[in-house]
Design an enzyme around this catalytic site. Structure first.
Site, short mmCIF file in Angstrom:
data_model
loop_
_atom_site.label_atom_id
_atom_site.label_comp_id
_atom_site.label_asym_id
_atom_site.label_seq_id
_atom_site.Cartn_x
_atom_site.Cartn_y
_atom_site.Cartn_z
CG ASN A 1 63.52 39.54 61.73
OD1 ASN A 1 64.12 38.84 60.80
ND2 ASN A 1 63.19 39.01 62.78
CE LYS B 1 59.49 37.81 62.65
NZ LYS B 1 58.77 37.56 63.55
CG HIS C 1 64.11 37.58 66.60
ND1 HIS C 1 63.00 36.74 66.85
CD2 HIS C 1 63.65 38.93 66.18
CE1 HIS C 1 61.78 37.27 66.34
NE2 HIS C 1 62.01 38.45 65.94
CD GLU D 1 60.23 34.92 65.41
OE1 GLU D 1 60.84 34.71 64.47
OE2 GLU D 1 59.14 35.38 65.61
CD GLU E 1 61.55 42.19 68.32
OE1 GLU E 1 60.99 42.93 67.33
OE2 GLU E 1 62.53 41.24 68.25
N GLY F 1 54.34 38.87 65.99
CA GLY F 1 53.59 38.00 65.32
C GLY F 1 52.12 38.06 65.46
CB SER G 1 51.91 43.46 66.34
OG SER G 1 51.82 42.04 66.34
C1 PEP Z 1 60.06 40.56 65.05
O1 PEP Z 1 60.02 39.58 64.07
O2 PEP Z 1 60.93 40.99 65.27
C2 PEP Z 1 58.77 41.43 64.87
C3 PEP Z 1 58.62 42.26 65.82
O3 PEP Z 1 57.72 40.57 64.20
P1 PEP Z 1 56.06 41.25 63.97
O4 PEP Z 1 56.49 42.71 63.58
O5 PEP Z 1 55.71 40.27 62.95
O6 PEP Z 1 55.55 41.17 65.17
#
Ligand code: PEP
Length: 254
Positions: free
Chosen positions: A10, A12, A94, A96, A166, A172, A212
């Site tokens: 992803n 973003k 997601h 966000e 997630e 992040g 992460s």
């Molecule tokens: C994500 O945006 O779905 C995500 C898991 O981000 P990160 O790996 O940066 O935590």
């Protein structure tokens, strides 16, 4: 049941036309058949990234989709537009979009249904916020988001749905759920899917972990029996890191 691991990148609101194509070309070069790989670039680069992925088996994905067909929806992108760009799969819900943009469970469900009816695959993202985890609500939040997000989705269409668990506090932030905690949440999600559909549907659904994930922690997460790959944010922007994470998924499939 053996499920093919699935790793999504992803991107973003990152990359530009040049760096996105370069990243996609590197992902395409590193991809192998043992793992399903998808990348989710920003909308403006979908066509160019799709061209860079051509013939590689890496799926082109979109980070979001409208639940409307067409019309006066400024800034939105329809399923027909995404299909026109070569998109095969979409992220829905997601964190966000849920927690920064404010998308509801009902809107996520409407997007899931619209995407599936258009022939797109869906990655439905779910997960608890830190305060919900601390209040012991992880499983309840996952259950609410999954029941609401999948309302009206048939057992047959579940073959085109992936769940990405997630935890919001891990996205992040550099904090990752322990493999044991992630496995526990994934196992409960699979049990929930069995109760909503049946065991064979539940056994077939890929459940990605996201939050992460990096080369250093991917192998132990993906070794868990109910973790079928990952949805990767930050580390998907570095071709070498993303390739190493895909290799960890390949190793978990053996
Ligand atoms: C994500 O945006 O779905 C995500 C898991 O981000 P990160 O790996 O940066 O935590």
């Amino acid at each position: 049941m053996a499920r093919t691991p699935y790793v999504g990148g992803n991107w973003k609101m990152n990359t530009n036309g040049v760096s996105g194509v370069e990243l996609a070309a590197n992902v395409a070069r590193a991809a192998d058949d043992a793992v399903q790989v998808a990348v989710f670039p920003p909308f403006p680069y979908l066509i160019r990234v799709g061209e860079a992925l051509a013939g590689s088996g890496v799926m082109l994905g979109a980070q979001d989709v409208s639940d409307q067909d067409d019309g006066a929806y400024t800034g939105e992108i329809s399923t027909a537009m995404l299909l026109d760009c070569g998109v095969k799969t979409v992220l829905v819900g997601h964190s966000e979009r849920r927690h920064v943009i404010g998308e509801s469970d009902e809107l996520c469900n409407s997007k899931v249904l619209k995407a599936l009816s258009a022939g797109l695959d869906v990655v439905l993202c779910v997960g608890e916020k830190l305060e919900e985890r601390e209040a012991g609500q992880t499983d309840a939040v996952n259950e609410r988001q999954i029941r609401a997000g999948l309302a009206g989705v048939s057992a047959a269409d579940m073959a085109r749905v992936t769940i990405a668990y997630e935890p919001v506090w891990a996205i992040g932030t550099g904090k990752t759920a322990t493999p044991a905690d992630a496995q526990d949440a994934h196992a409960k999600i699979r049990t929930l899917l069995a109760s909503m559909y049946d065991q064979s549907v539940a056994d077939g659904v890929r459940i990605q972990y996201g939050g992460s994930v990096k080369p250093a922690n991917a192998a132990e997460l993906f070794a868990c029996p109910d973790i079928d790959g990952g949805l990767i944010g930050g580390a998907s922007l570095k071709a070498d890191d993303f390739a190493a994470i895909c290799q960890a998924a390949t190793a978990s499939a053996v």
